[in-house]
Design an enzyme around this catalytic site. Structure first.
Site, PDB file in Angstrom:
ATOM      1  N   GLY A 258      65.627  16.455  92.859  1.00 34.88           N
ATOM      2  CA  GLY A 258      64.532  17.380  93.090  1.00 34.88           C
ATOM      3  C   GLY A 258      63.265  17.033  94.043  1.00 34.88           C
ATOM      4  CB  CYS A 259      59.863  17.189  94.411  1.00 36.92           C
ATOM      5  SG  CYS A 259      58.790  17.092  95.097  1.00 36.92           S
ATOM      6  CG  PHE A 260      60.747  14.212  99.131  1.00 38.15           C
ATOM      7  CD1 PHE A 260      59.450  14.560  98.882  1.00 38.15           C
ATOM      8  CD2 PHE A 260      61.340  14.004  99.869  1.00 38.15           C
ATOM      9  CE1 PHE A 260      59.098  15.098  99.969  1.00 38.15           C
ATOM     10  CE2 PHE A 260      60.931  14.677 101.446  1.00 38.15           C
ATOM     11  CZ  PHE A 260      59.468  14.825 100.637  1.00 38.15           C
TER      12      PHE A 260
END
Length: 230
Positions: free
Chosen positions: A67-69
């Protein structure tokens, strides 16, 4: 043999020059501003159309998408045995992607974390557990928490056949744990592809303060809850 008209030759040369100039101008400026040695290494390999090799000096390389890094990188920074991290874009079909393009799903890339670790201190299985700990429901395709889009798909991207086997074992273990739900885990298990480092402001983003200027500790063993957006 008919000699081409001079105007035709000039036009061809001019077109070639313009095409080359366009290609060079298409490279975002931020790629020349990357300072992390790991990010610079990833960029060099990406420009050659290849993933980072599994071994860098005495360390081992791994790539994960969760997902969001931002949040996954901070979790990795805190984990003993992980020596360095870099966020960026992988598994796409264009060169020199930029954050805005990836977020608009124009390049096919997933947000991911490239990391180097000491295999004498941490196993690949533990790294996979760290990934799945960051994914509330790995049966959801292109969605992690409230983030949706193909760039947020989850994955384990192996840098060797041995890693690929370890990633598949981790996937099978996680998939069995979700069997009672009747929904299969959709985390990708693939070989690594070129990894394009993200813009410098995204590197260690949460440690540096994130969106609201509230730095979060990246100390090894830190247990404070990770806040991606707060």
């Amino acid at each position: 043999m008919k000699t081409p008209h001079p105007a035709t030759v000039i036009a061809a040369v001019t077109f070639s020059f313009i095409s080359t100039a366009d290609a060079l101008s298409a490279v975002p400026n931020f790629y020349s501003e990357i300072v992390s040695p790991l990010a610079q290494t990833a960029l060099r390999h990406a420009e050659q159309g290849e993933p980072v090799p599994e071994r860098l000096n005495d360390a081992t390389v791994a790539t994960f998408a969760g997902g969001c890094f931002w949040g996954l990188e901070l979790a990795c920074q805190r984990e003993p045995g992980i020596l360095g991290t870099c966020v960026g874009y992988t598994q796409g079909y264009t060169s020199y992607p930029a954050y805005g393009q990836v977020c608009q799903e124009e390049t096919g890339h997933a947000e991911a974390v490239l990391l180097v670790y000491d295999p004498s201190q941490i196993t690949y299985a533990r790294l996979a557990d760290l990934l799945f700990d960051r994914i509330p429901d790995p049966t959801m395709l292109n969605r992690v928490g409230r983030d949706r889009g193909t760039q947020y798909r989850t994955g384990m991207y192996a840098h060797s056949e041995t890693q690929l086997a370890d990633a598949q074992m981790a996937f099978d273990r996680e998939n069995r744990s979700w069997k009672i739900s009747g929904r299969p885990v959709v985390t990708e298990v693939k070989m690594a592809t070129p990894f394009w480092p993200a813009e410098e402001p995204h590197q260690h983003y949460l440690e540096k303060g994130g969106r609201f200027g509230r730095p979060q500790s990246a100390a090894k063993g830190e247990l404070e809850e990770i806040r991606c957006y707060g």
